[in-house]
Design a protein around this motif. Structure first.
Motif, PDB file in Angstrom:
ATOM      1  N   GLU A   1       0.817  -1.216   0.000  1.00  0.00           N
ATOM      2  CA  GLU A   1       0.000   0.000   0.000  1.00  0.00           C
ATOM      3  C   GLU A   1       0.855   1.272   0.000  1.00  0.00           C
ATOM      4  N   PRO A   2       1.943   1.365   0.787  1.00  0.00           N
ATOM      5  CA  PRO A   2       2.798   2.563   0.670  1.00  0.00           C
ATOM      6  C   PRO A   2       3.398   2.731  -0.720  1.00  0.00           C
TER       7      PRO A   2
ATOM      8  N   HIS B   1       1.914   1.931  -3.478  1.00  0.00           N
ATOM      9  CA  HIS B   1       0.857   2.488  -4.310  1.00  0.00           C
ATOM     10  C   HIS B   1       0.725   3.990  -4.086  1.00  0.00           C
ATOM     11  N   THR B   2       0.886   4.445  -2.850  1.00  0.00           N
ATOM     12  CA  THR B   2       0.837   5.879  -2.566  1.00  0.00           C
ATOM     13  C   THR B   2       1.962   6.610  -3.288  1.00  0.00           C
TER      14      THR B   2
ATOM     15  N   CYS C   1       1.131   6.879  -7.016  1.00  0.00           N
ATOM     16  CA  CYS C   1       0.157   7.933  -7.345  1.00  0.00           C
ATOM     17  C   CYS C   1       0.864   9.280  -7.485  1.00  0.00           C
TER      18      CYS C   1
END
Length: 232
Positions: free
Chosen positions: A97-98, A100-101, A104
């Motif tokens: 998840e980090p 993916h941040t 973005c």
């Protein structure tokens, strides 16, 4: 009766291109007085015990240097060692998840959305950027595919190979999704800034996996033409 000394064959050749005095000077300086450089030869190892031992040491040192040099692994050996496989304990959605941040933020820079200067992109301007972008960390969803069971599959891309996107799903499973005959959807949210009144809707993109059947570094120079894909 005195006999004249026989003319040097090199002098006879030089006289064809130069005057007799010049030919004699060249012959004397460039041929007769030219130093002959000799290199001392190595003694025969078979006739000298010391030289034989030295020769054997040099050959052994040469073989050791060659054997100590690491050799590249073959593709078969890489598969056997599972070098590119993600360990079971690291196949967790929360780990990526980090990433993916970060992805973005990377996509906002690629599309020129950082800083709030731009809020709209079109296919002509964004297409080349999307083709050359890196998708490691992208949260993609399969929207269309010839294999109906893959539709709706969603996860973060952990490996972008030539023919597949390997994603880790919310169930902590790694799935390999073929790019061929598959349409992927992903979103790029706008940067959240203090003082913004209403939250902006993220930009939604759909890419045809068949156009991305290249390794990530090779897509930077690839030109893709816009056309209708009859396979879907």
């Amino acid at each position: 009766m005195a006999t004249h000394p026989k003319e040097h064959f090199a002098e006879s050749l030089l006289k064809r291109a130069h005057s007799p005095d010049t030919a004699s000077t060249i012959l004397r300086e460039r041929v007769k007085q030219r130093p002959l450089l000799l290199r001392p030869t190595s003694p025969d190892p078979s006739l000298n015990a010391r030289s034989k031992r030295q020769y054997e040491r040099l050959q052994k040192a040469k073989a050791d240097r060659k054997s100590n040099k690491p050799k590249p692994l073959s593709a078969k050996r890489k598969r056997a060692l599972c070098i590119y496989e993600i360990p079971k304990e690291q196949q967790r959605y929360a780990i990526y998840e980090p990433m993916h941040t970060m992805w973005c933020g990377y996509m906002r820079e690629v599309l020129g959305l950082s800083g709030g200067k731009r809020v709209f992109v079109d296919a002509n301007s964004a297409g080349p950027m999307l083709v050359s972008a890196d998708y490691h960390g992208a949260l993609v969803e399969v929207t269309r595919s010839r294999c109906v069971s893959r539709v709706g599959l969603k996860g973060i891309v952990v490996k972008d190979t030539k023919f597949t996107f390997e994603v880790v799903t919310g169930k902590d499973e790694v799935k390999a999704v073929p790019k061929e005959h598959t349409v992927f959807r992903f979103e790029v949210p706008f940067e959240c800034r203090e003082g913004d009144g209403e939250a902006k809707q993220p930009l939604v993109f759909e890419i045809h996996g068949s156009q991305f059947e290249n390794r990530a570094p090779e897509r930077a120079n690839k030109k893709v033409k816009a056309h209708f894909d009859p396979d879907l």
